[in-house]
Design a protein around this motif. Structure first.
Motif, PDB file in Angstrom:
ATOM      1  N   GLY A 175     -48.816   2.083  78.979  1.00 45.94           N
ATOM      2  CA  GLY A 175     -47.798   1.003  79.325  1.00 45.94           C
ATOM      3  C   GLY A 175     -47.516   0.101  77.968  1.00 45.94           C
ATOM      4  N   GLN A 176     -46.370  -0.555  78.062  1.00 50.02           N
ATOM      5  CA  GLN A 176     -45.918  -1.584  77.038  1.00 50.02           C
ATOM      6  C   GLN A 176     -45.075  -2.523  77.462  1.00 50.02           C
ATOM      7  N   PHE A 177     -44.908  -3.639  76.905  1.00 46.70           N
ATOM      8  CA  PHE A 177     -44.246  -4.610  77.544  1.00 46.70           C
ATOM      9  C   PHE A 177     -44.144  -5.958  76.689  1.00 46.70           C
ATOM     10  N   ILE A 178     -42.851  -6.709  76.926  1.00 43.75           N
ATOM     11  CA  ILE A 178     -42.924  -7.958  76.289  1.00 43.75           C
ATOM     12  C   ILE A 178     -43.863  -8.718  76.895  1.00 43.75           C
ATOM     13  N   ARG A 179     -44.658  -9.478  76.269  1.00 40.57           N
ATOM     14  CA  ARG A 179     -45.558 -10.683  76.905  1.00 40.57           C
ATOM     15  C   ARG A 179     -44.850 -12.016  76.876  1.00 40.57           C
ATOM     16  N   ASP A 180     -44.078 -12.143  75.553  1.00 46.85           N
ATOM     17  CA  ASP A 180     -43.461 -13.519  75.521  1.00 46.85           C
ATOM     18  C   ASP A 180     -42.323 -13.374  74.572  1.00 46.85           C
TER      19      ASP A 180
ATOM     20  N   MET B  97     -36.741 -16.332  66.097  1.00 42.79           N
ATOM     21  CA  MET B  97     -36.970 -15.398  66.913  1.00 42.79           C
ATOM     22  C   MET B  97     -38.798 -15.257  67.253  1.00 42.79           C
ATOM     23  N   GLU B  98     -39.276 -15.424  68.377  1.00 40.20           N
ATOM     24  CA  GLU B  98     -40.759 -15.084  68.245  1.00 40.20           C
ATOM     25  C   GLU B  98     -40.863 -14.102  69.461  1.00 40.20           C
ATOM     26  N   LEU B  99     -41.720 -13.069  69.024  1.00 38.67           N
ATOM     27  CA  LEU B  99     -41.922 -11.923  70.377  1.00 38.67           C
ATOM     28  C   LEU B  99     -43.364 -11.518  70.064  1.00 38.67           C
ATOM     29  N   GLU B 100     -44.070 -11.606  71.366  1.00 37.86           N
ATOM     30  CA  GLU B 100     -45.260 -10.797  71.530  1.00 37.86           C
ATOM     31  C   GLU B 100     -45.013  -9.856  72.399  1.00 37.86           C
ATOM     32  N   TYR B 101     -45.422  -8.507  71.837  1.00 33.82           N
ATOM     33  CA  TYR B 101     -45.115  -7.275  72.394  1.00 33.82           C
ATOM     34  C   TYR B 101     -46.498  -6.610  72.516  1.00 33.82           C
TER      35      TYR B 101
ATOM     36  N   ARG C 288     -36.465  -2.162  67.695  1.00 36.97           N
ATOM     37  CA  ARG C 288     -35.110  -2.228  68.454  1.00 36.97           C
ATOM     38  C   ARG C 288     -35.058  -3.436  69.403  1.00 36.97           C
ATOM     39  N   ILE C 289     -36.251  -4.067  69.836  1.00 36.34           N
ATOM     40  CA  ILE C 289     -35.941  -5.357  70.482  1.00 36.34           C
ATOM     41  C   ILE C 289     -35.364  -6.484  69.662  1.00 36.34           C
ATOM     42  N   VAL C 290     -36.227  -6.493  68.472  1.00 39.44           N
ATOM     43  CA  VAL C 290     -35.732  -7.577  67.449  1.00 39.44           C
ATOM     44  C   VAL C 290     -34.125  -7.357  66.996  1.00 39.44           C
ATOM     45  N   SER C 291     -33.614  -6.019  66.848  1.00 37.74           N
ATOM     46  CA  SER C 291     -32.484  -5.814  66.490  1.00 37.74           C
ATOM     47  C   SER C 291     -31.249  -5.945  67.568  1.00 37.74           C
ATOM     48  N   ASP C 292     -31.981  -5.684  68.865  1.00 30.74           N
ATOM     49  CA  ASP C 292     -30.898  -6.310  69.773  1.00 30.74           C
ATOM     50  C   ASP C 292     -30.936  -7.632  69.991  1.00 30.74           C
ATOM     51  N   VAL C 293     -31.807  -8.259  70.158  1.00 30.82           N
ATOM     52  CA  VAL C 293     -31.859  -9.622  70.317  1.00 30.82           C
ATOM     53  C   VAL C 293     -31.169 -10.400  69.278  1.00 30.82           C
ATOM     54  N   THR C 294     -31.071 -10.188  68.083  1.00 28.47           N
ATOM     55  CA  THR C 294     -30.566 -10.716  67.069  1.00 28.47           C
ATOM     56  C   THR C 294     -29.015 -10.683  67.027  1.00 28.47           C
ATOM     57  N   ARG C 295     -28.852  -9.298  67.337  1.00 27.63           N
ATOM     58  CA  ARG C 295     -27.006  -8.799  67.548  1.00 27.63           C
ATOM     59  C   ARG C 295     -26.781  -9.681  68.694  1.00 27.63           C
ATOM     60  N   ASP C 296     -27.313  -9.778  69.727  1.00 28.82           N
ATOM     61  CA  ASP C 296     -26.861 -10.263  71.175  1.00 28.82           C
ATOM     62  C   ASP C 296     -26.604 -11.741  70.871  1.00 28.82           C
TER      63      ASP C 296
ATOM     64  N   GLY D  62     -25.612 -13.511  68.422  1.00 32.99           N
ATOM     65  CA  GLY D  62     -24.405 -13.421  67.473  1.00 32.99           C
ATOM     66  C   GLY D  62     -24.614 -13.209  65.955  1.00 32.99           C
ATOM     67  N   PHE D  63     -25.649 -12.679  65.596  1.00 32.44           N
ATOM     68  CA  PHE D  63     -26.124 -12.398  64.158  1.00 32.44           C
ATOM     69  C   PHE D  63     -25.937 -11.011  63.761  1.00 32.44           C
ATOM     70  N   PRO D  64     -25.815 -10.639  62.498  1.00 30.98           N
ATOM     71  CA  PRO D  64     -26.111  -9.156  62.173  1.00 30.98           C
ATOM     72  C   PRO D  64     -27.539  -8.652  62.863  1.00 30.98           C
ATOM     73  N   PRO D  65     -27.515  -7.462  63.335  1.00 32.06           N
ATOM     74  CA  PRO D  65     -28.916  -6.971  63.894  1.00 32.06           C
ATOM     75  C   PRO D  65     -29.846  -7.255  62.675  1.00 32.06           C
ATOM     76  N   VAL D  66     -31.201  -7.749  62.987  1.00 29.38           N
ATOM     77  CA  VAL D  66     -32.156  -7.526  61.904  1.00 29.38           C
ATOM     78  C   VAL D  66     -32.958  -6.215  62.262  1.00 29.38           C
ATOM     79  N   ASN D  67     -33.023  -5.224  61.350  1.00 26.49           N
ATOM     80  CA  ASN D  67     -33.479  -4.247  61.331  1.00 26.49           C
ATOM     81  C   ASN D  67     -34.908  -4.261  60.565  1.00 26.49           C
ATOM     82  N   LEU D  68     -36.085  -4.521  61.205  1.00 29.69           N
ATOM     83  CA  LEU D  68     -37.112  -4.807  60.495  1.00 29.69           C
ATOM     84  C   LEU D  68     -37.853  -3.700  59.497  1.00 29.69           C
TER      85      LEU D  68
END
Length: 164
Positions: free
Chosen positions: A22-27, A86-90, A122-130, A132-138
């Motif tokens: 499984g995989q999930f966003i912790r925070d 943006m901070e993401l714990e995955y 994918r999450i970072v790209s979607d969140v930055t695009r949503d 209001g910024f150009p999507p960040v493609n890490l």
């Protein structure tokens, strides 16, 4: 003759087994500073990405949780004003077998994050695009180098602690 199977053929080494259970966003947080402060004018984003890793054994045999932590900070090149943070714990839950004990730590902190990375990207790209910024493609993360750097840092800390 102990290395041979009953048929007389050499015994094949057991291959490592890794399954993602499984995989999930912790925070996750996304702070759009441009909107909060009402910033206007020409903006030239400059990105800084920090990555940290952690792993822990679960109570079930051969199961581990691997946590990848990403911090993406965008600043304006002209005046270094922050545009967003943006901070993401995955996390990923993994079932791992046939990995020698001395190789388990690097396996958990190199191979497992590699499996999670496309989902993080994918999450970072979607969140930055949503947001209001150009999507960040890490860019791809060199988890081997990240692991080596962290080991060296811990070794220096240990040596510094012994010197004090």
């Amino acid at each position: 003759m102990a290395d041979e199977a009953p048929t007389g053929a050499p015994q094949q080494p057991t291959q490592p087994v890794m399954r993602i259970l499984g995989q999930f966003i912790r925070d996750m947080s996304f702070e759009n500073i441009v909107v909060q402060k009402g910033m206007t004018g020409e903006m030239q984003p400059d990105l800084k990405v920090e990555v940290a890793l952690d792993a822990k054994k679960r109570q079930v045999e051969n199961q581990y949780e691997v946590i990848t932590k990403y911090k993406v900070v965008s600043t304006n090149k002209g005046n270094d004003a922050q545009l967003f943070i943006m901070e993401l714990e995955y996390s990923g839950l993994f079932h791992i077998e046939n990995v020698p004990e001395d190789q388990l730590h690097p396996f958990l902190l190199i191979e497992c994050p590699r499996q999670l990375f496309p989902f993080v990207r994918r999450i970072v790209s979607d969140v930055t695009r949503d947001g209001g910024f150009p999507p960040v493609n890490l860019d791809n993360v060199d988890f081997v180098q990240l692991y080596r750097t962290e080991l060296a840092r811990r070794q220096q800390q240990g040596e510094a602690a012994k010197a004090n």
